[in-house]
Design a protein around this motif. Structure first.
Motif, PDB file in Angstrom:
ATOM      1  N   GLN A 128       0.811  -1.211   0.000  1.00 29.25           N
ATOM      2  CA  GLN A 128       0.000   0.000   0.000  1.00 29.25           C
ATOM      3  C   GLN A 128       0.843   1.259   0.000  1.00 29.25           C
ATOM      4  OE1 GLN A 128      -2.905  -0.011   3.088  1.00 29.25           O
ATOM      5  NE2 GLN A 128      -3.677  -2.048   2.627  1.00 29.25           N
ATOM      6  N   GLN A 129       2.169   1.150   0.240  1.00 31.16           N
ATOM      7  CA  GLN A 129       3.024   2.314   0.297  1.00 31.16           C
ATOM      8  C   GLN A 129       3.721   2.578  -1.011  1.00 31.16           C
ATOM      9  OE1 GLN A 129       5.631   1.657   3.576  1.00 31.16           O
ATOM     10  NE2 GLN A 129       4.025   1.799   5.131  1.00 31.16           N
ATOM     11  N   GLY A 130       3.301   1.932  -2.086  1.00 25.62           N
ATOM     12  CA  GLY A 130       3.932   2.135  -3.381  1.00 25.62           C
ATOM     13  C   GLY A 130       3.633   3.506  -3.934  1.00 25.62           C
ATOM     14  N   GLY A 131       4.388   3.881  -4.956  1.00 31.62           N
ATOM     15  CA  GLY A 131       4.214   5.194  -5.545  1.00 31.62           C
ATOM     16  C   GLY A 131       2.943   5.307  -6.354  1.00 31.62           C
ATOM     17  N   GLU A 132       2.480   4.211  -6.972  1.00 23.28           N
ATOM     18  CA  GLU A 132       1.282   4.257  -7.797  1.00 23.28           C
ATOM     19  C   GLU A 132       0.048   4.336  -6.916  1.00 23.28           C
ATOM     20  OE1 GLU A 132       0.979   4.493 -11.029  1.00 23.28           O
ATOM     21  OE2 GLU A 132       3.135   4.519 -11.342  1.00 23.28           O
ATOM     22  N   PRO A 133      -0.933   5.155  -7.261  1.00 23.66           N
ATOM     23  CA  PRO A 133      -2.175   5.205  -6.465  1.00 23.66           C
ATOM     24  C   PRO A 133      -2.943   3.904  -6.572  1.00 23.66           C
ATOM     25  CG  PRO A 133      -2.397   6.474  -8.479  1.00 23.66           C
ATOM     26  CD  PRO A 133      -0.949   6.079  -8.390  1.00 23.66           C
ATOM     27  N   GLN A 134      -3.607   3.559  -5.468  1.00 23.11           N
ATOM     28  CA  GLN A 134      -4.383   2.326  -5.439  1.00 23.11           C
ATOM     29  C   GLN A 134      -5.586   2.432  -6.371  1.00 23.11           C
ATOM     30  OE1 GLN A 134      -3.392  -0.360  -3.751  1.00 23.11           O
ATOM     31  NE2 GLN A 134      -1.600   0.712  -2.955  1.00 23.11           N
ATOM     32  N   LEU A 135      -6.029   1.274  -6.853  1.00 19.67           N
ATOM     33  CA  LEU A 135      -7.202   1.253  -7.715  1.00 19.67           C
ATOM     34  C   LEU A 135      -8.414   1.738  -6.944  1.00 19.67           C
ATOM     35  CD1 LEU A 135      -6.700  -2.153  -9.555  1.00 19.67           C
ATOM     36  CD2 LEU A 135      -6.263   0.139 -10.439  1.00 19.67           C
ATOM     37  N   PRO A 136      -9.393   2.338  -7.621  1.00 17.18           N
ATOM     38  CA  PRO A 136     -10.570   2.833  -6.911  1.00 17.18           C
ATOM     39  C   PRO A 136     -11.331   1.694  -6.281  1.00 17.18           C
ATOM     40  CG  PRO A 136     -10.929   2.885  -9.281  1.00 17.18           C
ATOM     41  CD  PRO A 136      -9.484   2.559  -9.064  1.00 17.18           C
ATOM     42  N   PRO A 137     -11.943   1.915  -5.098  1.00 17.52           N
ATOM     43  CA  PRO A 137     -12.693   0.838  -4.445  1.00 17.52           C
ATOM     44  C   PRO A 137     -13.917   0.445  -5.249  1.00 17.52           C
ATOM     45  CG  PRO A 137     -13.064   2.937  -3.340  1.00 17.52           C
ATOM     46  CD  PRO A 137     -11.979   3.175  -4.353  1.00 17.52           C
ATOM     47  N   VAL A 138     -14.395  -0.760  -4.962  1.00 15.04           N
ATOM     48  CA  VAL A 138     -15.571  -1.278  -5.660  1.00 15.04           C
ATOM     49  C   VAL A 138     -16.799  -0.495  -5.226  1.00 15.04           C
ATOM     50  CG1 VAL A 138     -17.023  -3.299  -5.999  1.00 15.04           C
ATOM     51  CG2 VAL A 138     -14.541  -3.557  -5.847  1.00 15.04           C
ATOM     52  N   ASP A 139     -17.524   0.017  -6.191  1.00 14.36           N
ATOM     53  CA  ASP A 139     -18.727   0.793  -5.902  1.00 14.36           C
ATOM     54  C   ASP A 139     -19.913  -0.159  -5.776  1.00 14.36           C
ATOM     55  OD1 ASP A 139     -21.203   2.429  -6.481  1.00 14.36           O
ATOM     56  OD2 ASP A 139     -19.689   3.997  -6.428  1.00 14.36           O
ATOM     57  N   PRO A 140     -20.649  -0.111  -4.651  1.00 11.52           N
ATOM     58  CA  PRO A 140     -21.775  -1.056  -4.484  1.00 11.52           C
ATOM     59  C   PRO A 140     -22.882  -0.878  -5.506  1.00 11.52           C
ATOM     60  CG  PRO A 140     -21.158  -0.034  -2.388  1.00 11.52           C
ATOM     61  CD  PRO A 140     -20.451   0.733  -3.473  1.00 11.52           C
ATOM     62  N   ILE A 141     -22.971   0.281  -6.137  1.00 12.18           N
ATOM     63  CA  ILE A 141     -24.045   0.516  -7.099  1.00 12.18           C
ATOM     64  C   ILE A 141     -23.537   0.383  -8.530  1.00 12.18           C
ATOM     65  CG2 ILE A 141     -25.678   2.237  -7.969  1.00 12.18           C
ATOM     66  CD1 ILE A 141     -25.979   3.289  -5.183  1.00 12.18           C
ATOM     67  N   ILE A 142     -22.392   1.025  -8.841  1.00 13.01           N
ATOM     68  CA  ILE A 142     -21.878   0.997 -10.208  1.00 13.01           C
ATOM     69  C   ILE A 142     -21.305  -0.372 -10.544  1.00 13.01           C
ATOM     70  CG2 ILE A 142     -20.190   1.999 -11.781  1.00 13.01           C
ATOM     71  CD1 ILE A 142     -20.454   4.607 -10.293  1.00 13.01           C
ATOM     72  N   ASP A 143     -20.457  -0.915  -9.632  1.00 13.96           N
ATOM     73  CA  ASP A 143     -19.755  -2.164  -9.920  1.00 13.96           C
ATOM     74  C   ASP A 143     -20.497  -3.404  -9.449  1.00 13.96           C
ATOM     75  OD1 ASP A 143     -17.642  -0.642 -10.959  1.00 13.96           O
ATOM     76  OD2 ASP A 143     -16.792  -0.362  -8.959  1.00 13.96           O
ATOM     77  N   GLN A 144     -21.474  -3.252  -8.562  1.00  8.73           N
ATOM     78  CA  GLN A 144     -22.200  -4.413  -8.047  1.00  8.73           C
ATOM     79  C   GLN A 144     -23.700  -4.195  -8.144  1.00  8.73           C
ATOM     80  OE1 GLN A 144     -20.754  -5.210  -4.073  1.00  8.73           O
ATOM     81  NE2 GLN A 144     -19.037  -6.386  -4.819  1.00  8.73           N
ATOM     82  N   GLY A 145     -24.152  -3.545  -9.209  1.00  9.63           N
ATOM     83  CA  GLY A 145     -25.567  -3.325  -9.412  1.00  9.63           C
ATOM     84  C   GLY A 145     -26.292  -4.627  -9.706  1.00  9.63           C
ATOM     85  N   PRO A 146     -27.622  -4.562  -9.794  1.00  9.93           N
ATOM     86  CA  PRO A 146     -28.393  -5.790 -10.013  1.00  9.93           C
ATOM     87  C   PRO A 146     -27.970  -6.553 -11.256  1.00  9.93           C
ATOM     88  CG  PRO A 146     -29.836  -3.996  -9.380  1.00  9.93           C
ATOM     89  CD  PRO A 146     -28.469  -3.394  -9.579  1.00  9.93           C
ATOM     90  N   ALA A 147     -27.558  -5.853 -12.330  1.00 10.97           N
ATOM     91  CA  ALA A 147     -27.196  -6.547 -13.569  1.00 10.97           C
ATOM     92  C   ALA A 147     -25.854  -7.247 -13.463  1.00 10.97           C
ATOM     93  CB  ALA A 147     -27.186  -5.547 -14.732  1.00 10.97           C
ATOM     94  N   LYS A 148     -25.018  -6.904 -12.440  1.00 15.38           N
ATOM     95  CA  LYS A 148     -23.674  -7.461 -12.352  1.00 15.38           C
ATOM     96  C   LYS A 148     -23.503  -8.400 -11.179  1.00 15.38           C
ATOM     97  CE  LYS A 148     -21.590  -3.373 -14.464  1.00 15.38           C
ATOM     98  NZ  LYS A 148     -20.557  -2.318 -14.346  1.00 15.38           N
ATOM     99  N   ARG A 149     -24.591  -8.762 -10.502  1.00 19.13           N
ATOM    100  CA  ARG A 149     -24.455  -9.638  -9.356  1.00 19.13           C
ATOM    101  C   ARG A 149     -24.575 -11.095  -9.772  1.00 19.13           C
ATOM    102  NH1 ARG A 149     -27.686  -6.753  -4.339  1.00 19.13           N
ATOM    103  NH2 ARG A 149     -27.041  -4.624  -4.782  1.00 19.13           N
ATOM    104  N   MET A 150     -23.896 -11.945  -9.024  1.00 22.02           N
ATOM    105  CA  MET A 150     -23.939 -13.375  -9.292  1.00 22.02           C
ATOM    106  C   MET A 150     -25.297 -13.917  -8.874  1.00 22.02           C
ATOM    107  SD  MET A 150     -21.520 -16.339  -7.662  1.00 22.02           S
ATOM    108  CE  MET A 150     -22.077 -15.895  -6.019  1.00 22.02           C
ATOM    109  N   LYS A 151     -25.911 -14.667  -9.772  1.00 16.93           N
ATOM    110  CA  LYS A 151     -27.226 -15.221  -9.471  1.00 16.93           C
ATOM    111  C   LYS A 151     -27.080 -16.465  -8.618  1.00 16.93           C
ATOM    112  CE  LYS A 151     -29.628 -13.387 -13.485  1.00 16.93           C
ATOM    113  NZ  LYS A 151     -30.495 -13.674 -14.648  1.00 16.93           N
ATOM    114  N   PHE A 152     -27.902 -16.531  -7.563  1.00 15.42           N
ATOM    115  CA  PHE A 152     -27.837 -17.634  -6.604  1.00 15.42           C
ATOM    116  C   PHE A 152     -28.989 -18.598  -6.872  1.00 15.42           C
ATOM    117  CE2 PHE A 152     -25.985 -19.206  -2.765  1.00 15.42           C
ATOM    118  CZ  PHE A 152     -26.984 -19.937  -2.179  1.00 15.42           C
TER     119      PHE A 152
END
Length: 259
Positions: free
Chosen positions: A235-259
């Motif tokens: 986490q102390q590297g020079g490159e910025p960390q990737l953006p966190p997972v967005d619960p709405i944009i990245d895990q919206g209903p269309a992108k969730r695993m179907k159970f």
């Protein structure tokens, strides 16, 4: 975790307790963060209409359902599980149907009841066109959005600093050759460029991390983030960390695993 036994459903006079269709999913610990999955039982949907009288029985088939809730006790007594008059007399975890747009949307609120007047909201679930989802926590949405904004701001400062370094490097190399051609143009001061570069670099280092989210409701167990799983060295590297997972944009209903 072992699957809890399904209590037998005695015959009733209303159509709120039809026999469950298909095997009951394994029970998850109450409060588990399951915003990345969804549940759908097409056989049940083809057999029964999805309305306010039957939607709770459909919700009880999903892994989001807590079998220790007060609604389950009412079901075992042949009482409608959403009977508000009986739920007011009980204490503990319960589900309430807060919003209804038949037959497309049903919103369930999981809450802890301490008395007839005092309830504490815990989690929210919704049934959208037959698929059941867990709504993300508002603090998780805010933390993801703020973290993503800080990521792109930090990336923009890094890009600006690198471009200013290139401008100063080219200016120092071509200072002798371009002295005659710059008489009618604005001359870039190399010291000024270095000073601006130093200011941008200091501002980039002073960017605060994403603020911690508010405390979760009682019984809520959030999933470990990728930053917690990584070591402090990465986490102390020079490159910025990737953006966190967005619960709405990245895990919206269309992108969730179907159970």
């Amino acid at each position: 975790m072992a699957t809890p036994p399904v209590l037998p459903q005695p015959p009733t006079n209303f159509e709120a307790n039809p026999p469950p269709m298909g095997p009951t999913p394994p029970q998850q610990p109450p409060g588990t963060d399951m915003t990345g999955i969804c549940f759908r039982d097409q056989l049940w949907l083809n057999t029964y209409p999805l309305d306010r009288n039957l939607v709770f029985d459909y919700f009880a088939l999903s892994p989001f359902y807590d079998w220790t809730c007060n609604n389950e006790q009412l079901r075992s007594q042949s009482i409608h599980p959403l009977d508000h008059s009986h739920l007011l007399k009980m204490t503990g975890t319960e589900y309430m149907l807060s919003e209804v747009m038949e037959p497309h949307l049903f919103v369930f609120r999981k809450q802890k009841r301490d008395s007839a007047e005092k309830v504490t909201p815990m989690l929210t679930y919704y049934v959208l066109d037959g698929s059941i989802y867990q709504a993300p926590q508002l603090c998780s949405v805010f933390a993801a959005r703020v973290g993503r904004a800080l990521y792109y701001i930090s990336k923009a400062f890094g890009t600006a600093a690198s471009k200013l370094e290139k401008i100063g490097y080219v200016d120092s190399e071509n200072e002798g050759d371009a002295s005659e051609s710059k008489t009618g143009k604005e001359i870039i001061d190399f010291k000024e460029v270095k000073r601006i570069d130093h200011i941008l670099a200091s501002l980039q280092r002073k960017l605060p991390p994403a603020p911690p989210p508010p405390s979760f409701p009682e019984g809520y167990v959030p999933q470990p983030t990728t930053e917690e799983e990584k070591g402090p060295e990465t986490q102390q590297g020079g490159e910025p960390q990737l953006p966190p997972v967005d619960p709405i944009i990245d895990q919206g209903p269309a992108k969730r695993m179907k159970f």
